[in-house]
Design an enzyme around this catalytic site. Structure first.
Site, PDB file in Angstrom:
ATOM      1  N   ARG A 155       0.849  -1.207   0.000  1.00 43.35           N
ATOM      2  CA  ARG A 155       0.000   0.000   0.000  1.00 43.35           C
ATOM      3  C   ARG A 155       0.882   1.255   0.000  1.00 43.35           C
ATOM      4  NH1 ARG A 155      -2.003   1.906   4.483  1.00 43.35           N
ATOM      5  NH2 ARG A 155      -2.355  -0.139   5.383  1.00 43.35           N
ATOM      6  N   TYR A 174     -15.182  15.978 -16.684  1.00 44.45           N
ATOM      7  CA  TYR A 174     -15.605  14.582 -16.575  1.00 44.45           C
ATOM      8  C   TYR A 174     -16.716  14.453 -15.514  1.00 44.45           C
ATOM      9  CZ  TYR A 174     -15.311   9.587 -15.690  1.00 44.45           C
ATOM     10  OH  TYR A 174     -15.615   8.265 -15.524  1.00 44.45           O
ATOM     11  N   ASP A 188      -6.710  17.661 -15.852  1.00 43.79           N
ATOM     12  CA  ASP A 188      -7.009  16.309 -16.309  1.00 43.79           C
ATOM     13  C   ASP A 188      -6.537  16.226 -17.760  1.00 43.79           C
ATOM     14  OD1 ASP A 188      -8.218  14.005 -17.307  1.00 43.79           O
ATOM     15  OD2 ASP A 188     -10.025  14.237 -16.076  1.00 43.79           O
ATOM     16  N   LYS A 194      -7.600   4.916 -19.878  1.00 45.65           N
ATOM     17  CA  LYS A 194      -7.839   5.342 -21.256  1.00 45.65           C
ATOM     18  C   LYS A 194      -6.564   5.175 -22.092  1.00 45.65           C
ATOM     19  CE  LYS A 194     -11.601   6.212 -19.088  1.00 45.65           C
ATOM     20  NZ  LYS A 194     -11.976   7.529 -18.577  1.00 45.65           N
TER      21      LYS A 194
END
Ligand SMILES: *Cc1c(COP(=O)(O)O)cnc(C)c1O
Length: 392
Positions: A57, A110, A182, A207
């Site tokens: 983690r 988005y 972004d 993406k």
């Protein structure tokens, strides 16, 4: 990897963890924990672990390789990988903002980001103002003393609007406001916002970066003083990606430059074809001279990308018919994969927006968004042509 190497070379080689086993590829270090000498003091100081690993983690060598590749591609001091684009975005908000702070965001962003800013962050005392404009002066005029973060997206989803990142970063910095963008639609091949002044770049690696529609992941790149804060919250909030996901992301990114070249070519071919089609009302593509911000797009982007949106003549009903008539192009949300996809913002990315909000944004009910894949352009065009003609 030298920064003088070209982006195609960096996509292949940067960050790769080679040499420890003689393997040419970065191994998948599929482990939750690492040997930890009890006499060591160095590793628990809250510093991003580099070379010293404790627990996956906190950090993992396979993930680190993916991060270093992304940092190299974005020209960033540091990059961090997350379990999704939304985990990356929420880590930015929850790391850098506190109660009473304000975000200024473009309205045209988005849907998931909009939902986070509008419906989640207010519970923590963080408010967002959404600017219904992409004009530099109007966005800068909305910044005030409480504003900590300016959130940008360019080109936007789904209308491919652009903002002048350089001018906005300059104006925002004069007011002490951080700028995050972004960069999912452009990818680091078409645009490097840090080089024109942005402080942080966020990606949905789901993406173009991964590029094969088989992974959900996210990333943030920027200077170490900021990413260090994000790393602490990734440890606390738990939005880390698993090593197997890191491996898929690395493998996908190796072909990023060649894929983007084809996405750029196919996006342009599809947009040019649609523009003169009798059944098409309007085409949104930053590479067309008819795009209202064509000059800005030419200045900002090295390629115009594979995303094309268009309005079908005859409204929503005709658009649904076109969608149903597509054969090769898959009906699916998401984008940036090798296969062409089509979706309607109306019932996918922009369902969280009310009809009035969609209308204000210019998102027409007959709007279809195509993610042009890397197939032969003629085949994508043939599928679109047949589907459009059958909608008569
Ligand atoms: C998909 C997407 C996101 C969210 O990323 P996930 O990986 O799905 O969490 C954010 N921004 C843009 C522009 C996107 O296309």
């Amino acid at each position: 990897m030298k920064s003088s190497h070209g982006p195609s070379t960096r996509a292949v080689h940067a960050g790769e963890l080679v040499g420890i086993t003689g393997s040419v590829n970065t191994p998948i270090i599929q482990t939750a924990t690492f040997y930890y000498p009890t006499d060591s003091e160095a590793t628990w100081k809250g510093e991003l672990p580099d070379g010293t690993y404790i627990y996956s983690r906190h950090g993992n060598p396979t993930i680190r390789a993916a991060e270093q590749k992304i940092a190299s591609l974005e020209g960033a001091e540091e990059a961090l990988v997350f379990a999704s684009g939304m985990a990356a975005t929420s880590a930015i908000a929850l790391s850098l903002l506190s109660k009473g702070d304000r975000i200024v965001s473009m309205e045209d962003i988005y849907g998931g980001t909009y939902n986070l800013f509008k419906n989640e962050l207010p519970r923590f005392g963080i408010d967002t103002d959404f600017v219904a404009s992409v004009r530099t002066e109007e966005i800068l005029a909305t910044l005030d003393k409480r504003t900590k973060l300016l959130w940008l997206e360019s080109p936007t989803n789904p209308l491919l609007k652009m903002v002048d990142v350089a001018a906005l970063a300059k104006g925002a910095h004069e007011m002490g406001v951080l700028v995050a963008i972004d960069n999912t639609f452009a990818s680091p091949i078409n645009q490097n916002p840090l080089s024109v002044g942005a402080d942080l770049v966020m990606h949905s690696c789901t993406k173009y970066l991964n590029g094969h529609s088989d992974l959900v992941a996210g990333a943030v790149a920027g200077r170490k003083s900021l990413t260090q804060e994000l790393w602490k919250r990734r440890v606390t909030l738990g939005g880390n990606l698993d090593p197997m996901g890191g491996f898929l992301l690395i493998r996908g990114m190796k072909t990023l430059a060649v894929r983007m070249q084809r996405h750029n070519e196919n996006g342009m071919a599809v947009a040019t074809f649609l523009q003169s089609h009798e059944k098409v009302q309007k085409v949104h593509y930053p590479g067309l001279p008819s795009h209202p911000q064509y000059e800005l797009a030419r200045r900002s982007l090295r390629g115009f990308g594979g995303m094309v949106s268009f309005e079908v003549k005859g409204g929503q009903k005709a658009a649904f018919k076109v969608m149903r008539s597509l054969r090769m192009i898959a009906l699916a949300p998401s984008l940036g994969g090798v296969e062409s996809l089509a979706s309607m913002p109306l019932n996918t990315s922009h369902v969280a927006f009310s009809p009035e909000e969609r209308k204000r944004l210019g998102i027409n009910d007959s709007l279809i968004r195509v993610s042009a894949g890397i197939e032969d352009a003629e085949d994508i065009i043939e599928d679109l042509d047949r589907a459009l003609l059958s909608s008569k």
